[in-house]
Design an enzyme around this catalytic site. Structure first.
Site, PDB file in Angstrom:
ATOM      1  N   LYS A 224      -7.103   2.570   3.077  1.00 57.10           N
ATOM      2  CA  LYS A 224      -5.653   2.731   2.933  1.00 57.10           C
ATOM      3  C   LYS A 224      -5.336   3.362   1.583  1.00 57.10           C
ATOM      4  O   LYS A 224      -5.957   3.032   0.564  1.00 57.10           O
ATOM      5  CB  LYS A 224      -4.975   1.372   3.068  1.00 57.10           C
ATOM      6  CG  LYS A 224      -3.450   1.427   3.141  1.00 57.10           C
ATOM      7  CD  LYS A 224      -2.869   0.052   3.414  1.00 57.10           C
ATOM      8  CE  LYS A 224      -1.346   0.071   3.493  1.00 57.10           C
ATOM      9  NZ  LYS A 224      -0.784  -1.270   3.782  1.00 57.10           N
TER      10      LYS A 224
ATOM     11  N   SER B  60       1.532  -6.272   7.595  1.00 57.34           N
ATOM     12  CA  SER B  60       0.998  -4.907   7.586  1.00 57.34           C
ATOM     13  C   SER B  60      -0.453  -4.766   8.018  1.00 57.34           C
ATOM     14  O   SER B  60      -0.960  -3.653   8.125  1.00 57.34           O
ATOM     15  CB  SER B  60       1.165  -4.292   6.188  1.00 57.34           C
ATOM     16  OG  SER B  60       2.528  -4.074   5.921  1.00 57.34           O
TER      17      SER B  60
ATOM     18  N   SER C 116       2.377  -1.588   7.479  1.00 57.66           N
ATOM     19  CA  SER C 116       2.299  -0.282   6.866  1.00 57.66           C
ATOM     20  C   SER C 116       0.883   0.307   6.862  1.00 57.66           C
ATOM     21  O   SER C 116       0.695   1.446   6.450  1.00 57.66           O
ATOM     22  CB  SER C 116       2.778  -0.391   5.412  1.00 57.66           C
ATOM     23  OG  SER C 116       1.882  -1.220   4.650  1.00 57.66           O
TER      24      SER C 116
END
Length: 562
Positions: A153, A255, A231
Site C-alpha cells: 500500500k 480499510s 482504503s
C-alpha cells in the site's frame, strides 16, 4: 496451549489492555512520546514467537520456515503460478520446482495485460522486482516468503521509491528508509512488486486526490460502480486479480476488512501495536493498524508473522505479549477425517446478524450453519453491551478526526488544496473542540471496558456487522469470504477477538475454510487487448485518470471517510 484461556488469564489481559488504551489516548495528545504499560506475560503462558526479531531490518524470521508454512499445491494451481497461495508457491520454491524469477515474471505478465483495467498499482517496480527475484534465486532459502511478490500500500515507506499516500501533499516524497513492516517482509525474502492505489491519505476507496475513481473491484472490472472496498483498494484488487500473491494494508475504519470482504480475500487487522506503524504515513495515532490482505487464513498468518513484533521506533508496539505461533494456528486440525477447531471456541452471534432474506442474510445463515458442524464450535447468542450504538456511533467515532488533523496543521493553515477532495474531514478535525476530544477518549475507555467485560464474558470471538466498533477499541478482526450475490459479487463477514487474540481468529477461519471453497474462487480475467498481453517492464506509473469511471465529491468523501 490449553483449549481455552483460564478466566484469570483473560481478566489480567483485559486489565492490562485497558491500561494501555488509557495511556495510548494520552500519548495521542502529546505526539506519541508516552511509554505505554507493558502487558507481556499477561496472555496465554505458552504463546511464543518472533517478537522483536531482527529489529525489523536484518534477519529472516525462523517462524516462517516451519513445516506448516508450506502447502503442497492444488493440482489445478500448478498450471498458473499466479493462482498459487503464498504457502503453495513457497512449497514449490523450496522444492526447486518454481523459481522466484518465474513467479515474478508471471505476475508482471498479468500486470502488463490487465492493470490498465484494474488500476491496482500506483507504481510497478518491474525491473527492481526481477532483479530481486534473480538474487533470491541465488540465495539460501529463508522461509515461506522467500521470493514471494507482494503489493505494498502506498502509505508504507519504501526506501528510494515514491510514497505518495495518493495525495497532493506527498506526490514528490521519496522516503530514505523502509517502513518497519516492509523491512521485515523484505528481510524474510519477500519481493516488492509495486505500490498500490489507495484512498487519498487512507480515507475512501481508491481515487485520485481530486476524487476521480481509479481502482475497480476485480470481480466486476467493467463496472466501476461496484464498491471495491477502501482504503486499501489497490492491494485488494491486486491480490484478487492475481497481480500479486498477497499484500499490505492499513485499517483505521475498516480499510483492511472492507476491501477483503468486497473482493473475496482474507484480511487480518491485528491488535493495536501488534505491527509497528513506523514509516507509515499516519491517519490516527490511536487507531492505525497495519496488516495483511491475503487469499486465505494461512497466507494471512504468514504475512502477519513476518510483519509483527516489537519495534524500538514505535512505542505502540512495545511491551506486548510475544507473537504467538500464528501459522500453526491457521493450520487446520483433524480428528480422524473430520475438521475440528484447534481450541474449543465460543462464537458470539450478535442480535439480528443473520436475520432476513437478503443475499447477505442468507450467506450469514449458511455460514453459521457450517460453523456449527465443526467440532469445538459453540455458537452463543450475545446481547450488545450497554449503549453499543451510541458509543460506537458517529459522534464518538469522530474523535479520531483531530488526530489526523494535528500533524497536518501547517498544511491546513497554508493551502487547503493540498488535501484535494478529502479536505472536509481534515477541517472537521481541526475544528473539533478539546472538550469534545477528551470526552470522546473517556467514552472510548468506557466502551472498551463494557465490550471486554460484557461481550467477551460469554464468548471468545464474536461476529461483526461492521468493523468500526473494534477499530475504535484497537481489538483484532479478520474479514473473509462466505458467499456471493446472484450477480457474482463476493459476500464476506468479520470476526472480532480479544486483545492479542489473532491466533484464535485465524484458527476459526482456517477450520471454516477447510470445509468450504469460497476462498478458492477467483474472478474471471477482464477484457484486454491482445497487444497488452505482455510483461510489464521498467518502472510503470499509474495511467492517466479516466473521468468516465466517476468522481467522488467532497461531500461523498466526508460521508465515506475511514
Amino acid at each position: 496451549m490449553p483449549e481455552n484461556f483460564a478466566p484469570q488469564d483473560r481478566a489480567v489481559d483485559r486489565r492490562a489492555f485497558l491500561a494501555r488504551a488509557a495511556a495510548l489516548a494520552a500519548a495521542g495528545t502529546v505526539g506519541g512520546a508516552v511509554a505505554l504499560p507493558r502487558v507481556a506475560g499477561a496472555f496465554s503462558p505458552d504463546a511464543t514467537g518472533p517478537a522483536g526479531h531482527g529489529g525489523g531490518t536484518g534477519r529472516p524470521n525462523p517462524a516462517l520456515d516451519r513445516p506448516e508454512a508450506y502447502r503442497r499445491p492444488r493440482p489445478e494451481a500448478l498450471a498458473d503460478p499466479t493462482e498459487l497461495t503464498v504457502a503453495e508457491a513457497a512449497w514449490l520454491i523450496r522444492a526447486g520446482r518454481l523459481s522466484p524469477e518465474e513467479l515474478v515474471e508471471a505476475y508482471l505478465t498479468r500486470i502488463g495485460a490487465y492493470d490498465r483495467t484494474y488500476q491496482a498499482f500506483n507504481l510497478v517496480l518491474a525491473d527492481a522486482a526481477l532483479a530481486a527475484a534473480r538474487a533470491a534465486g541465488r540465495q539460501r532459502h529463508s522461509g515461506a516468503l522467500h521470493g514471494i511478490p507482494l503489493a505494498i500500500k502506498d502509505n508504507y515507506y519504501t526506501a528510494g521509491v515514491p510514497t505518495t499516500a495518493n495525495s497532493y501533499l506527498f506526490r514528490d516524497f521519496v522516503p530514505p528508509f523502509d517502513a518497519t513492516a516492509v523491512a521485515r517482509l523484505k528481510a524474510s525474502g519477500a519481493i516488492v512488486l509495486g505500490k498500490t492505489q489507495m484512498g487519498p491519505l487512507a480515507t475512501t476507496r481508491a481515487t485520485t486526490p481530486a476524487g476521480i475513481v481509479t481502482t475497480v473491484n476485480a470481480w466486476t472490472p467493467t463496472n466501476p460502480g461496484t464498491d471495491p472496498g477502501g482504503s486499501s483498494t489497490g492491494t485488494a484488487t491486486a491480490v484478487a486479480g492475481r497481480l500479486a500473491t498477497a499484500g499490505t494494508g492499513t485499517q483505521t475504519g475498516g480499510s483492511i476488512t472492507a476491501p477483503s470482504n468486497a473482493q473475496n480475500l482474507t484480511g487480518l487487522k491485528p491488535t493495536m501495536g501488534r505491527v509497528s506503524g513506523n514509516g507509515i504515513i499516519p491517519l490516527s495515532y490511536t487507531r492505525d493498524h497495519p496488516g495483511p490482505l491475503a487469499r486465505d487464513a494461512r497466507d494471512a498468518a504468514i504475512m502477519l508473522t513476518a510483519m509483527a513484533g516489537e519495534d524500538p521506533a514505535d512505542p505502540r508496539s512495545q511491551g506486548l505479549p510475544p507473537v504467538p505461533r500464528l501459522i500453526e494456528a491457521a493450520t487446520p486440525v483433524y480428528a480422524g477425517s473430520r475438521v475440528k477447531l484447534r481450541w474449543k471456541t465460543r462464537i458470539g452471534v450478535l442480535p439480528g446478524y443473520a436475520t432476513g432474506t437478503s443475499a447477505t442474510a442468507l450467506a450469514r445463515q449458511a455460514f453459521l450453519a457450517e460453523l456449527a458442524k465443526i467440532s469445538g464450535v459453540t455458537l452463543v447468542d450475545v446481547t450488545l453491551p450497554q449503549e453499543w450504538d451510541r458509543l460506537g456511533g458517529n459522534t464518538f467515532n469522530n474523535i479520531r478526526l483531530p488526530e489526523r488533523s494535528e500533524p497536518f496543521m501547517p498544511y491546513l493553515r497554508t493551502d487547503l488544496r493540498g488535501f484535494g477532495v478529502s479536505v472536509t474531514s481534515w477541517l472537521q478535525g481541526a475544528l473539533l473542540g478539546g472538550n469534545e476530544f477528551l470526552t470522546g477518549q473517556r467514552a472510548k475507555l468506557l466502551f472498551l471496558e463494557r465490550v471486554l467485560d460484557q461481550l467477551f464474558d460469554v464468548c471468545d470471538v464474536v461476529v461483526q456487522t461492521g468493523p468500526v466498533p473494534f477499530d475504535i477499541l484497537g481489538l483484532p478482526e479478520i474479514g473473509f469470504p462466505i458467499g456471493f450475490t446472484s450477480a457474482g459479487v463476493p459476500i464476506g463477514t468479520i470476526l472480532g477477538g480479544l486483545p492479542y487474540g489473532e491466533e484464535r481468529l485465524l484458527s476459526v477461519v482456517a477450520a471454516y475454510q477447510e470445509v468450504t471453497d469460497w476462498h478458492w474462487r477467483r474472478p474471471a480475467d477482464p477484457p484486454a487487448p491482445a497487444a497488452d498481453a505482455r510483461a510489464a517492464r521498467g518502472t510503470l506509473a499509474a495511467p492517466a485518470p479516466d473521468e468516465s469511471r466517476g468522481r467522488l465529491t467532497a461531500e461523498q468523501v466526508a460521508e465515506l471517510t475511514q
